[in-house]
Write a protein that holds these residues in place. Structure first.
Motif, PDB file in Angstrom:
ATOM      1  N   PHE A  90      84.980 -31.600  -0.354  1.00 40.83           N
ATOM      2  CA  PHE A  90      85.803 -32.774  -0.675  1.00 40.83           C
ATOM      3  C   PHE A  90      85.020 -34.058  -0.423  1.00 40.83           C
ATOM      4  O   PHE A  90      85.109 -35.013  -1.174  1.00 40.83           O
ATOM      5  CB  PHE A  90      87.073 -32.789   0.185  1.00 40.83           C
ATOM      6  CG  PHE A  90      88.103 -31.820  -0.291  1.00 40.83           C
ATOM      7  CD1 PHE A  90      88.889 -32.123  -1.389  1.00 40.83           C
ATOM      8  CD2 PHE A  90      88.293 -30.613   0.355  1.00 40.83           C
ATOM      9  CE1 PHE A  90      89.852 -31.233  -1.836  1.00 40.83           C
ATOM     10  CE2 PHE A  90      89.246 -29.718  -0.081  1.00 40.83           C
ATOM     11  CZ  PHE A  90      90.033 -30.014  -1.186  1.00 40.83           C
ATOM     12  N   ALA A  91      84.252 -34.034   0.666  1.00 42.91           N
ATOM     13  CA  ALA A  91      83.487 -35.230   1.008  1.00 42.91           C
ATOM     14  C   ALA A  91      82.487 -35.539  -0.096  1.00 42.91           C
ATOM     15  O   ALA A  91      82.293 -36.701  -0.458  1.00 42.91           O
ATOM     16  CB  ALA A  91      82.778 -35.026   2.346  1.00 42.91           C
ATOM     17  N   ARG A  92      81.862 -34.481  -0.668  1.00 41.19           N
ATOM     18  CA  ARG A  92      80.895 -34.715  -1.747  1.00 41.19           C
ATOM     19  C   ARG A  92      81.567 -35.378  -2.947  1.00 41.19           C
ATOM     20  O   ARG A  92      81.069 -36.342  -3.508  1.00 41.19           O
ATOM     21  CB  ARG A  92      80.249 -33.393  -2.178  1.00 41.19           C
ATOM     22  CG  ARG A  92      78.980 -33.066  -1.392  1.00 41.19           C
ATOM     23  CD  ARG A  92      78.185 -32.002  -2.100  1.00 41.19           C
ATOM     24  NE  ARG A  92      78.929 -30.755  -2.277  1.00 41.19           N
ATOM     25  CZ  ARG A  92      79.114 -29.859  -1.297  1.00 41.19           C
ATOM     26  NH1 ARG A  92      78.609 -30.085  -0.097  1.00 41.19           N
ATOM     27  NH2 ARG A  92      79.793 -28.756  -1.519  1.00 41.19           N
ATOM     28  N   HIS A  93      82.742 -34.846  -3.317  1.00 38.34           N
ATOM     29  CA  HIS A  93      83.461 -35.447  -4.432  1.00 38.34           C
ATOM     30  C   HIS A  93      83.734 -36.912  -4.188  1.00 38.34           C
ATOM     31  O   HIS A  93      83.637 -37.746  -5.052  1.00 38.34           O
ATOM     32  CB  HIS A  93      84.820 -34.747  -4.619  1.00 38.34           C
ATOM     33  CG  HIS A  93      84.708 -33.539  -5.471  1.00 38.34           C
ATOM     34  ND1 HIS A  93      84.877 -32.275  -4.984  1.00 38.34           N
ATOM     35  CD2 HIS A  93      84.408 -33.419  -6.783  1.00 38.34           C
ATOM     36  CE1 HIS A  93      84.695 -31.411  -5.962  1.00 38.34           C
ATOM     37  NE2 HIS A  93      84.415 -32.069  -7.060  1.00 38.34           N
ATOM     38  N   ARG A  94      84.080 -37.161  -2.935  1.00 42.02           N
ATOM     39  CA  ARG A  94      84.441 -38.521  -2.589  1.00 42.02           C
ATOM     40  C   ARG A  94      83.215 -39.433  -2.706  1.00 42.02           C
ATOM     41  O   ARG A  94      83.315 -40.541  -3.194  1.00 42.02           O
ATOM     42  CB  ARG A  94      85.002 -38.543  -1.175  1.00 42.02           C
ATOM     43  CG  ARG A  94      85.622 -39.857  -0.862  1.00 42.02           C
ATOM     44  CD  ARG A  94      86.257 -39.855   0.477  1.00 42.02           C
ATOM     45  NE  ARG A  94      87.502 -39.127   0.485  1.00 42.02           N
ATOM     46  CZ  ARG A  94      87.818 -38.242   1.416  1.00 42.02           C
ATOM     47  NH1 ARG A  94      86.963 -37.977   2.375  1.00 42.02           N
ATOM     48  NH2 ARG A  94      88.977 -37.642   1.390  1.00 42.02           N
ATOM     49  N   ASP A  95      82.071 -38.907  -2.278  1.00 43.39           N
ATOM     50  CA  ASP A  95      80.836 -39.685  -2.396  1.00 43.39           C
ATOM     51  C   ASP A  95      80.578 -40.070  -3.840  1.00 43.39           C
ATOM     52  O   ASP A  95      80.162 -41.191  -4.133  1.00 43.39           O
ATOM     53  CB  ASP A  95      79.644 -38.870  -1.877  1.00 43.39           C
ATOM     54  CG  ASP A  95      79.605 -38.881  -0.364  1.00 43.39           C
ATOM     55  OD1 ASP A  95      80.317 -39.737   0.214  1.00 43.39           O
ATOM     56  OD2 ASP A  95      78.900 -38.051   0.225  1.00 43.39           O
ATOM     57  N   GLN A  96      80.853 -39.101  -4.764  1.00 43.65           N
ATOM     58  CA  GLN A  96      80.607 -39.414  -6.173  1.00 43.65           C
ATOM     59  C   GLN A  96      81.545 -40.520  -6.645  1.00 43.65           C
ATOM     60  O   GLN A  96      81.124 -41.454  -7.313  1.00 43.65           O
ATOM     61  CB  GLN A  96      80.810 -38.158  -7.029  1.00 43.65           C
ATOM     62  CG  GLN A  96      79.692 -37.141  -6.810  1.00 43.65           C
ATOM     63  CD  GLN A  96      80.099 -35.735  -7.217  1.00 43.65           C
ATOM     64  OE1 GLN A  96      81.188 -35.524  -7.763  1.00 43.65           O
ATOM     65  NE2 GLN A  96      79.225 -34.777  -6.954  1.00 43.65           N
ATOM     66  N   ARG A  97      82.801 -40.404  -6.221  1.00 48.19           N
ATOM     67  CA  ARG A  97      83.753 -41.443  -6.623  1.00 48.19           C
ATOM     68  C   ARG A  97      83.326 -42.799  -6.072  1.00 48.19           C
ATOM     69  O   ARG A  97      83.373 -43.812  -6.736  1.00 48.19           O
ATOM     70  CB  ARG A  97      85.149 -41.103  -6.078  1.00 48.19           C
ATOM     71  CG  ARG A  97      86.069 -40.548  -7.142  1.00 48.19           C
ATOM     72  CD  ARG A  97      87.443 -40.349  -6.576  1.00 48.19           C
ATOM     73  NE  ARG A  97      87.414 -39.389  -5.486  1.00 48.19           N
ATOM     74  CZ  ARG A  97      88.270 -39.369  -4.477  1.00 48.19           C
ATOM     75  NH1 ARG A  97      89.191 -40.286  -4.383  1.00 48.19           N
ATOM     76  NH2 ARG A  97      88.196 -38.447  -3.555  1.00 48.19           N
ATOM     77  N   ARG A  98      82.886 -42.732  -4.831  1.00 46.77           N
ATOM     78  CA  ARG A  98      82.435 -43.930  -4.149  1.00 46.77           C
ATOM     79  C   ARG A  98      81.284 -44.590  -4.910  1.00 46.77           C
ATOM     80  O   ARG A  98      81.270 -45.783  -5.132  1.00 46.77           O
ATOM     81  CB  ARG A  98      81.909 -43.476  -2.793  1.00 46.77           C
ATOM     82  CG  ARG A  98      82.238 -44.350  -1.665  1.00 46.77           C
ATOM     83  CD  ARG A  98      81.588 -43.791  -0.438  1.00 46.77           C
ATOM     84  NE  ARG A  98      82.542 -43.193   0.473  1.00 46.77           N
ATOM     85  CZ  ARG A  98      82.193 -42.562   1.587  1.00 46.77           C
ATOM     86  NH1 ARG A  98      80.920 -42.404   1.893  1.00 46.77           N
ATOM     87  NH2 ARG A  98      83.093 -42.071   2.383  1.00 46.77           N
ATOM     88  N   ALA A  99      80.345 -43.733  -5.306  1.00 48.91           N
ATOM     89  CA  ALA A  99      79.164 -44.249  -6.005  1.00 48.91           C
ATOM     90  C   ALA A  99      79.585 -44.972  -7.277  1.00 48.91           C
ATOM     91  O   ALA A  99      79.083 -46.057  -7.580  1.00 48.91           O
ATOM     92  CB  ALA A  99      78.217 -43.094  -6.333  1.00 48.91           C
ATOM     93  N   ARG A 100      80.545 -44.360  -7.986  1.00 52.75           N
ATOM     94  CA  ARG A 100      80.995 -45.009  -9.230  1.00 52.75           C
ATOM     95  C   ARG A 100      81.611 -46.371  -8.938  1.00 52.75           C
ATOM     96  O   ARG A 100      81.392 -47.337  -9.635  1.00 52.75           O
ATOM     97  CB  ARG A 100      82.031 -44.121  -9.935  1.00 52.75           C
ATOM     98  CG  ARG A 100      81.394 -42.983 -10.711  1.00 52.75           C
ATOM     99  CD  ARG A 100      82.385 -42.443 -11.754  1.00 52.75           C
ATOM    100  NE  ARG A 100      83.577 -41.875 -11.163  1.00 52.75           N
ATOM    101  CZ  ARG A 100      83.646 -40.612 -10.714  1.00 52.75           C
ATOM    102  NH1 ARG A 100      82.593 -39.813 -10.785  1.00 52.75           N
ATOM    103  NH2 ARG A 100      84.756 -40.138 -10.208  1.00 52.75           N
ATOM    104  N   ARG A 101      82.355 -46.400  -7.840  1.00 51.85           N
ATOM    105  CA  ARG A 101      83.030 -47.639  -7.470  1.00 51.85           C
ATOM    106  C   ARG A 101      82.007 -48.722  -7.115  1.00 51.85           C
ATOM    107  O   ARG A 101      82.123 -49.857  -7.520  1.00 51.85           O
ATOM    108  CB  ARG A 101      83.927 -47.373  -6.273  1.00 51.85           C
ATOM    109  CG  ARG A 101      85.106 -48.268  -6.225  1.00 51.85           C
ATOM    110  CD  ARG A 101      85.832 -48.032  -4.942  1.00 51.85           C
ATOM    111  NE  ARG A 101      86.666 -46.857  -4.957  1.00 51.85           N
ATOM    112  CZ  ARG A 101      86.978 -46.170  -3.849  1.00 51.85           C
ATOM    113  NH1 ARG A 101      86.487 -46.530  -2.681  1.00 51.85           N
ATOM    114  NH2 ARG A 101      87.762 -45.134  -3.912  1.00 51.85           N
ATOM    115  N   VAL A 102      80.991 -48.302  -6.371  1.00 56.34           N
ATOM    116  CA  VAL A 102      79.968 -49.262  -5.962  1.00 56.34           C
ATOM    117  C   VAL A 102      79.263 -49.822  -7.184  1.00 56.34           C
ATOM    118  O   VAL A 102      78.980 -51.015  -7.262  1.00 56.34           O
ATOM    119  CB  VAL A 102      78.964 -48.613  -4.977  1.00 56.34           C
ATOM    120  CG1 VAL A 102      77.783 -49.525  -4.725  1.00 56.34           C
ATOM    121  CG2 VAL A 102      79.678 -48.272  -3.673  1.00 56.34           C
ATOM    122  N   GLN A 103      79.037 -48.918  -8.186  1.00 51.64           N
ATOM    123  CA  GLN A 103      78.393 -49.381  -9.427  1.00 51.64           C
ATOM    124  C   GLN A 103      79.177 -50.524 -10.034  1.00 51.64           C
ATOM    125  O   GLN A 103      78.632 -51.500 -10.507  1.00 51.64           O
ATOM    126  CB  GLN A 103      78.364 -48.231 -10.427  1.00 51.64           C
ATOM    127  CG  GLN A 103      77.060 -47.478 -10.408  1.00 51.64           C
ATOM    128  CD  GLN A 103      77.108 -46.294 -11.363  1.00 51.64           C
ATOM    129  OE1 GLN A 103      78.073 -46.133 -12.118  1.00 51.64           O
ATOM    130  NE2 GLN A 103      76.068 -45.502 -11.326  1.00 51.64           N
TER     131      GLN A 103
END
Ligand SMILES: Nc1nc2c(ncn2[C@@H]2O[C@H](COP(=O)(O)OP(=O)(O)OP(=O)(O)O)[C@@H](O)[C@H]2O)c(=O)[nH]1
Ligand SMILES: [Mg+2]
Length: 553
Positions: free
Chosen positions: A351-364
């Protein structure tokens, strides 16, 4: 003991007592004669059918009833066993006898005095009482010579049981609901203890449990084994049994040793505040991630308590009732619990990995993130809903929200931010819970601004603010700028709300009334706008800057 005496003792198991008699004259005589010879008390545990379930040999002054696990009390008011035993000096029932009667919920207790020739002398009988204004647990009947003693045993016990069931907690506890007595033992002042107990009752009630009573003990020295002294604890247990409470809930966390020692004294389930909170989380978790986090916390809590064997272990449960890790899982050994923990940790990492991906998109997209944090029930989800016209569930009870929700918010001047709402805090947040919810709480790390929401109408809002601040520090989040917002101002007289805001250097709102949000929104927009990429001023500075400019402090 001589072989012939042992044999006579063994033969006692073959005897049967007519159901209407407490003990037959022959059996009483056999017992007093044997007692007279061996100079020890002899006790019989007798079922209502008149069978002898256990023969106990004590010493000259007392005997000890050991294991009654075969005769579980479950939800009955009486155990279905009576103790009939001998007293070598024809002495009345002792304090220990009466404590046994009450702690074990015996049908009744009888002592038969041993006369000079080894013949039955007097009979001393006591039985339990329903809850009464004098707070008496039992009644001792007048002693009388054995030969003139008459009591219709079965009908007496059945009538008593009917009376006990009728007058027990039943009328205040809804069918199918559990009930509890709350216990607090601490050095804190009475006011602090009462505030804490009030919060505990709220937690208990929100877990669907009826609070029957509260026991507050101020103690300079906390008893290392039982928290309260053993005499006081027995009293509490007796009261709990009398009122048919299902649970004893301690406000203080019990060490594994204390939980075991207290569990050995009674079959009533004994839990502490951490277990209660874990239980609430177990009820509220809906998402797979939430469920994993709760189970992890429960297992971590359980692990150090798994050393013992026997009934105390199964009572530990994953908390209350059959939620969380079920009884069958608890019967497994430590290794299997550890295996399960690592399995869940791996799943959580996914779950944490998925969240990191979402996070990355948000940061972009470079959208600033404002996270609403605060004490549980402060109104965080209500505020998220009001700001973003969402429908995150809200309710007037602790820990309604366990999962994080993120929504976009468009400020009046067209700037967009992400606003998130997550699990609420509570003082002394259980460590295992904090560990298990770390991945959820990690999300707060991404926040550019923490909006610390306080329930201004709470009696102990100072303590709540302090609890939230200390958890933020513990989570290493105290470096993120934060603004303090006082909620539920509609519940306070306007002057008091204004004074509170001034004192905290905060902006006041009522999340239930969107019209009151404008000054806060403006303040948030300014604060975010002034943000030099991810390094905004600390809250103290913010309070004297944009807050003051916005005319809210
Ligand atoms: N009177 C009043 N009640 C409010 C206000 N804001 C929220 N509430 C009520 O407070 C209760 C808790 O609100 P929630 O939004 O669920 O609180 P929360 O902080 O999200 O709580 P948890 O998720 O349980 O930590 C609900 O009954 C809300 O209706 C307010 O401004 N005024
Ligand atoms: Mg919420």
């Amino acid at each position: 003991m001589k072989p012939n005496q042992l044999l006579r003792l063994e033969h006692l198991y073959r005897r049967r007592i007519p159901v209407e008699r407490v003990i037959s004259a022959e059996l009483a005589r056999t017992c007093t004669e044997l007692s007279h010879e061996i100079r020890c008390q002899i006790g019989l545990l007798v079922s209502r059918r008149g069978t002898i379930e256990q023969v106990i040999v004590g010493n000259a002054r007392e005997l000890v009833i050991t294991d009654l696990s075969r005769f579980a009390l479950s939800r009955r008011s009486l155990r279905g066993l009576r103790l009939v035993h001998t007293h070598l000096q024809n002495e009345p029932l002792t304090h220990d006898d009466l404590t046994d009667l009450a702690l074990l919920r015996l049908d009744l207790i009888a002592a038969i005095g041993v006369g000079p020739e080894g013949l039955p002398a007097d009979v001393h009988v006591a039985h339990l009482l329903p809850p009464n204004p004098r707070g008496q647990a039992y009644e001792v009947l007048p002693s009388c010579p054995f030969h003139s003693f008459h009591m219709n045993c079965l009908s007496f016990i059945e009538a008593l049981e009917a009376e006990l069931s009728r007058t027990a907690a039943g009328h205040v506890v809804k069918e199918g609901q559990e009930s509890a007595i709350l216990v607090s033992v601490s050095r804190a002042s009475r006011t602090v203890q009462e505030e804490r107990l009030e919060e505990l009752s709220e937690l208990v009630r929100s877990d669907g449990i009826t609070v029957l009573d509260q026991v507050v003990q101020r103690a300079q020295d906390i008893h290392p084994k039982y928290l309260l002294g053993s005499g006081k604890l027995k009293q509490v247990v007796i009261q709990a049994l009398q009122r048919r409470a299902d649970l004893l809930i301690f406000d203080q966390d019990l060490t594994p040793g204390q939980a075991r020692a207290i569990g050995e004294m009674t079959e009533i389930k004994v839990i502490d505040r951490t277990q209660l909170i874990l239980d609430i989380f177990a009820r509220r978790a809906h998402s797979r991630e939430g469920k994993i986090q709760v189970e992890l916390a429960q297992l971590r809590y359980l692990l150090p308590r798994l050393s013992g064997r026997g009934p105390a272990l199964s009572r530990l449960g994953g908390g209350i009732g059959a939620r969380g890790p079920g009884e069958t899982k608890l019967e497994t050994d430590r290794r299997r619990v550890r295996d399960r923990i690592s399995h869940l940790e791996r799943e959580l990492a996914g779950f944490a990995r998925h969240r990191d991906q979402r996070r990355a998109r948000r940061v972009q997209k470079k959208l600033p993130v404002i996270s609403i944090v605060g004490y549980t029930n402060a109104g965080k989800s209500t505020l998220l809903n009001a700001l973003t016209e969402s429908h995150v569930p809200t309710q007037d009870r602790p820990f309604e929200t366990l999962d994080t929700s993120s929504r976009r918010l468009r400020f009046p001047r067209d700037r967009e931010v992400i606003i998130t709402d997550t699990v609420g805090f509570i003082r002394d947040l259980p460590k295992d819970l904090m560990g298990a919810f770390r991945t959820t709480l990690e999300e707060l790390r991404d926040a550019d601004l923490l909006l610390h929401l306080v329930d201004g109408s709470a009696r102990d809002s100072d303590a709540q603010i302090a609890a939230v601040e200390s958890i933020l520090t513990e989570l290493d989040l105290d470096g993120i700028p934060r603004v303090l917002v006082v909620n539920k101002c509609d519940r306070l007289p306007p002057a008091q709300a204004a004074a509170l805001c001034r004192r905290y250097g905060a902006v006041g709102i009522s999340a239930l009334h969107p019209a009151t949000l404008a000054p806060m929104i403006e303040m948030l927009e300014r604060t975010v706008a002034e943000r030099p990429a991810r390094a905004m001023p600390a809250w103290g500075a913010a309070a004297s800057g944009p807050l003051r400019e916005a005319g809210v402090v």
